[in-house]
Design an enzyme around this catalytic site. Structure first.
Site, PDB file in Angstrom:
ATOM      1  N   GLU A  70       0.841  -1.191   0.000  1.00 11.83           N
ATOM      2  CA  GLU A  70       0.000   0.000   0.000  1.00 11.83           C
ATOM      3  C   GLU A  70       0.877   1.242   0.000  1.00 11.83           C
ATOM      4  O   GLU A  70       2.096   1.169   0.187  1.00 11.83           O
ATOM      5  CB  GLU A  70      -0.958  -0.016   1.203  1.00 11.83           C
ATOM      6  CG  GLU A  70      -1.971  -1.140   1.116  1.00 11.83           C
ATOM      7  CD  GLU A  70      -3.068  -1.055   2.158  1.00 11.83           C
ATOM      8  OE1 GLU A  70      -3.181   0.001   2.817  1.00 11.83           O
ATOM      9  OE2 GLU A  70      -3.816  -2.028   2.311  1.00 11.83           O
ATOM     10  N   HIS A 123      -9.641   9.867   2.516  1.00 19.39           N
ATOM     11  CA  HIS A 123      -9.266   8.763   1.628  1.00 19.39           C
ATOM     12  C   HIS A 123      -9.515   9.186   0.192  1.00 19.39           C
ATOM     13  O   HIS A 123     -10.540   9.800  -0.114  1.00 19.39           O
ATOM     14  CB  HIS A 123     -10.078   7.515   1.960  1.00 19.39           C
ATOM     15  CG  HIS A 123      -9.463   6.254   1.441  1.00 19.39           C
ATOM     16  ND1 HIS A 123      -9.462   5.926   0.105  1.00 19.39           N
ATOM     17  CD2 HIS A 123      -8.815   5.247   2.073  1.00 19.39           C
ATOM     18  CE1 HIS A 123      -8.842   4.769  -0.054  1.00 19.39           C
ATOM     19  NE2 HIS A 123      -8.426   4.337   1.119  1.00 19.39           N
ATOM     20  N   ARG A 160      -1.564   9.382   1.345  1.00 22.22           N
ATOM     21  CA  ARG A 160      -2.990   9.582   1.073  1.00 22.22           C
ATOM     22  C   ARG A 160      -3.384  11.040   0.909  1.00 22.22           C
ATOM     23  O   ARG A 160      -4.229  11.370   0.073  1.00 22.22           O
ATOM     24  CB  ARG A 160      -3.819   8.956   2.205  1.00 22.22           C
ATOM     25  CG  ARG A 160      -3.943   7.460   2.089  1.00 22.22           C
ATOM     26  CD  ARG A 160      -4.784   6.914   3.214  1.00 22.22           C
ATOM     27  NE  ARG A 160      -4.955   5.465   3.050  1.00 22.22           N
ATOM     28  CZ  ARG A 160      -5.504   4.692   3.959  1.00 22.22           C
ATOM     29  NH1 ARG A 160      -5.946   5.199   5.096  1.00 22.22           N
ATOM     30  NH2 ARG A 160      -5.639   3.408   3.742  1.00 22.22           N
ATOM     31  N   HIS A 177     -12.007  10.030   6.245  1.00 23.39           N
ATOM     32  CA  HIS A 177     -11.753   8.613   6.520  1.00 23.39           C
ATOM     33  C   HIS A 177     -11.251   8.333   7.924  1.00 23.39           C
ATOM     34  O   HIS A 177     -11.684   7.367   8.554  1.00 23.39           O
ATOM     35  CB  HIS A 177     -10.729   8.103   5.503  1.00 23.39           C
ATOM     36  CG  HIS A 177     -10.429   6.642   5.599  1.00 23.39           C
ATOM     37  ND1 HIS A 177     -11.406   5.671   5.472  1.00 23.39           N
ATOM     38  CD2 HIS A 177      -9.269   5.969   5.808  1.00 23.39           C
ATOM     39  CE1 HIS A 177     -10.859   4.464   5.593  1.00 23.39           C
ATOM     40  NE2 HIS A 177      -9.566   4.622   5.804  1.00 23.39           N
ATOM     41  N   ARG A 202      -1.671   9.429   8.720  1.00 22.39           N
ATOM     42  CA  ARG A 202      -1.511   8.017   9.069  1.00 22.39           C
ATOM     43  C   ARG A 202      -1.004   7.196   7.888  1.00 22.39           C
ATOM     44  O   ARG A 202      -1.505   7.325   6.770  1.00 22.39           O
ATOM     45  CB  ARG A 202      -2.851   7.439   9.541  1.00 22.39           C
ATOM     46  CG  ARG A 202      -2.820   5.952   9.827  1.00 22.39           C
ATOM     47  CD  ARG A 202      -4.138   5.476  10.390  1.00 22.39           C
ATOM     48  NE  ARG A 202      -5.238   5.587   9.458  1.00 22.39           N
ATOM     49  CZ  ARG A 202      -5.525   4.684   8.520  1.00 22.39           C
ATOM     50  NH1 ARG A 202      -4.762   3.618   8.361  1.00 22.39           N
ATOM     51  NH2 ARG A 202      -6.572   4.850   7.737  1.00 22.39           N
TER      52      ARG A 202
END
Length: 496
Positions: free
Chosen positions: A111, A222, A266, A327, A362
């Site tokens: 990811e 997100h 992100r 998110h 994060r």
């Protein structure tokens, strides 16, 4: 026997409850829905941890610090990545069946912002549901007391010490300690991947009890929520498998902002999406996963595949419309490394807490890991007891001038204000406008539901924190100061 009330039933709350009970506490779990109705259940991508010799805790820590834009707490990150492998083994022992390769090893996904594939998954894209089910079964097998459909109204504070909670309806549950694990506050925003229950209940109750909060300006958006029908998360793991983002012209625009393109952090990808949407009349951008093929998509992402097809889309044949959505909340109730807050007797874990592991942004799939690691530590700390090592620190809300005229309060109006002025892109004028509206609503005598009152209180603190941090960093992007990060005048935090 120490009596503990755990409020919340996701991975952080159930892990804390199990560890407290296994160490001799009498535990009552309180959740406002059914036991499985949590953010955890909806987690798709997986849980990040070091489980392969080619990986290392140093690498995982470095990726976490990089994603956090330099504002992570080093000690907290060391705990997260260092204890992560043991928590994975614990989850396996509690019945979580992670996906495996043909030779029996963990299947690992890649990811964004991870140096190597280290994200474990279960059921393809049903990792959270698998974890939730296994922990729920463990709680039932341990015969812990569970109070479902019970909404937290407030904490009971007596003599400066938390001694229980009050439920909506007035019932009081006494306790020697309370662990808040109520998740985040995604319902602050008009577009969110969070379920309806994510109304910031624990954070708001802690604020009313005088607990310190920090980093509430850091809200992660997100990049890819389905833009057809009800919001539905399309996991970052899809891009990790090779899907790309394109605009109406079919151009991969993410490389304009970052050399990692769709696998950039992100916040970078989400803002890239927003800019591309603005350039094409606010039409959604598209996620192109056609190169993966129908069989691979159905096998690796069965939950997403079903949701996409239920909306009449065939993502194996054509790109699907996606949009950014709120998110995850990186900030929250400030805790030490064992979940203790600034109010004696009160602990916080998971998304409700600000441990320092996320900094300004994060790292993907660190959220479930945080719940497992710090939930376990809090459960053991509450059982061990001992003197409260943290001096009280009170969070005060900077007074804002109420707007002279404000529309009547509604949750929808609040969500639109937050989306427009405290969302992906912020500036002083918009934040000042939002602050005035929120202050006017707070001063109004009109009664609010418990959840709406919680959202309004948390919204005021989010906006106040965003106003105080006048430069851009991580998920907090100020259009009026896009390049320079700054430290807010008052940053309330505890030594971790």
């Amino acid at each position: 026997m120490t009596a503990v009330v755990v409020v919340g039933s996701g991975i952080a709350g159930l892990t804390a409850a199990l560890h407290a009970a296994e160490n001799g506490c009498h535990v009552t779990i309180v959740t406002k829905g059914a036991l499985p109705d949590t953010n955890t259940r909806w987690a798709q991508g997986g849980i990040a941890a070091v489980t392969h010799p080619a990986d290392s805790v140093a690498s995982h820590a470095a990726d976490t610090h990089t994603a956090g834009a330099g504002l992570t707490d080093a000690a907290a990150v060391d705990v997260l990545v260092g204890e992560g492998p043991a928590r994975i083994l614990e989850l396996v022992s509690r019945g979580v069946t992670f996906d495996r390769t043909p030779d029996g090893d963990f299947a690992r996904g890649l990811e964004a912002a991870h140096a190597v594939p280290r994200v474990l998954h279960a059921g393809g894209d049903a990792t959270g549901a698998e974890i939730q089910a296994a922990l729920g079964s463990a709680v039932r097998a341990a015969h812990l007391t569970v109070r479902e459909h019970a909404l937290l109204r407030d904490l009971v504070v007596e003599g400066g010490h938390v001694t229980g909670i009050v439920l909506d309806g007035g019932e009081r549950l006494d306790a020697d300690a309370v662990i808040l694990a109520t998740g985040g506050a995604g319902q602050l925003y008009a577009h969110t991947t969070n379920p309806l229950g994510a109304t910031g209940d624990g954070i708001a109750a802690a604020l009313r009890a005088g607990a310190a909060v920090a980093d509430l300006e850091f809200v992660q958006f997100h990049p890819t929520a389905l833009a057809v029908g009800a919001p539905f998360l399309v996991s970052e793991a899809v891009r990790g498998e090779g899907a790309v983002l394109i605009d109406d012209a079919g151009r991969r625009f993410c490389f304009d902002a970052h050399p990692d393109g769709e696998l950039a952090p992100r916040d970078v990808v989400a803002r890239s999406n927003a800019r591309a949407m603005a350039a094409q009349g606010d039409r959604p951008v598209r996620l192109d996963a056609t190169a993966l093929g129908a069989e691979r998509l159905a096998q690796r992402f069965p939950t997403i595949d079903a949701a996409v097809r239920a909306r009449g889309l065939d993502w194996a044949r054509e790109p699907i419309p996606v949009t950014p959505a709120a998110h995850y909340l990186m900030g929250g109730i400030v805790t030490d490394l064992d979940g203790r807050t600034s109010v004696p007797g009160l602990y916080a874990v998971g998304e409700t807490a600000r441990t320092g592991v996320h900094g300004a942004n994060r790292l993907a799939s660190n959220s479930l890991l945080e719940g497992a690691v710090f939930g376990a530590r809090a459960g053991e700390a509450v059982a061990a007891g001992g003197a409260w090592p943290i001096p009280p620190v009170s969070t005060t809300l900077a007074e804002a001038e109420a707007a002279a005229e404000a529309p009547p309060f509604s949750r929808e109006a609040l969500q639109q204000v937050m989306w427009a002025h405290a969302g992906l892109v912020r500036d002083a004028a918009g934040l000042d406008h939002a602050s005035g509206l929120l202050a006017a609503w707070a001063a109004s005598p009109a009664p609010l539901s418990v959840e709406d009152a919680n959202l309004l209180l948390v919204a005021r603190h989010v906006v106040a924190a965003a106003r105080a941090r006048t430069g851009s960093v991580g998920a907090h992007f100020r259009a009026d100061a896009p390049a320079a990060a700054s430290v807010p005048p008052v940053q309330e935090a505890l030594a971790c």
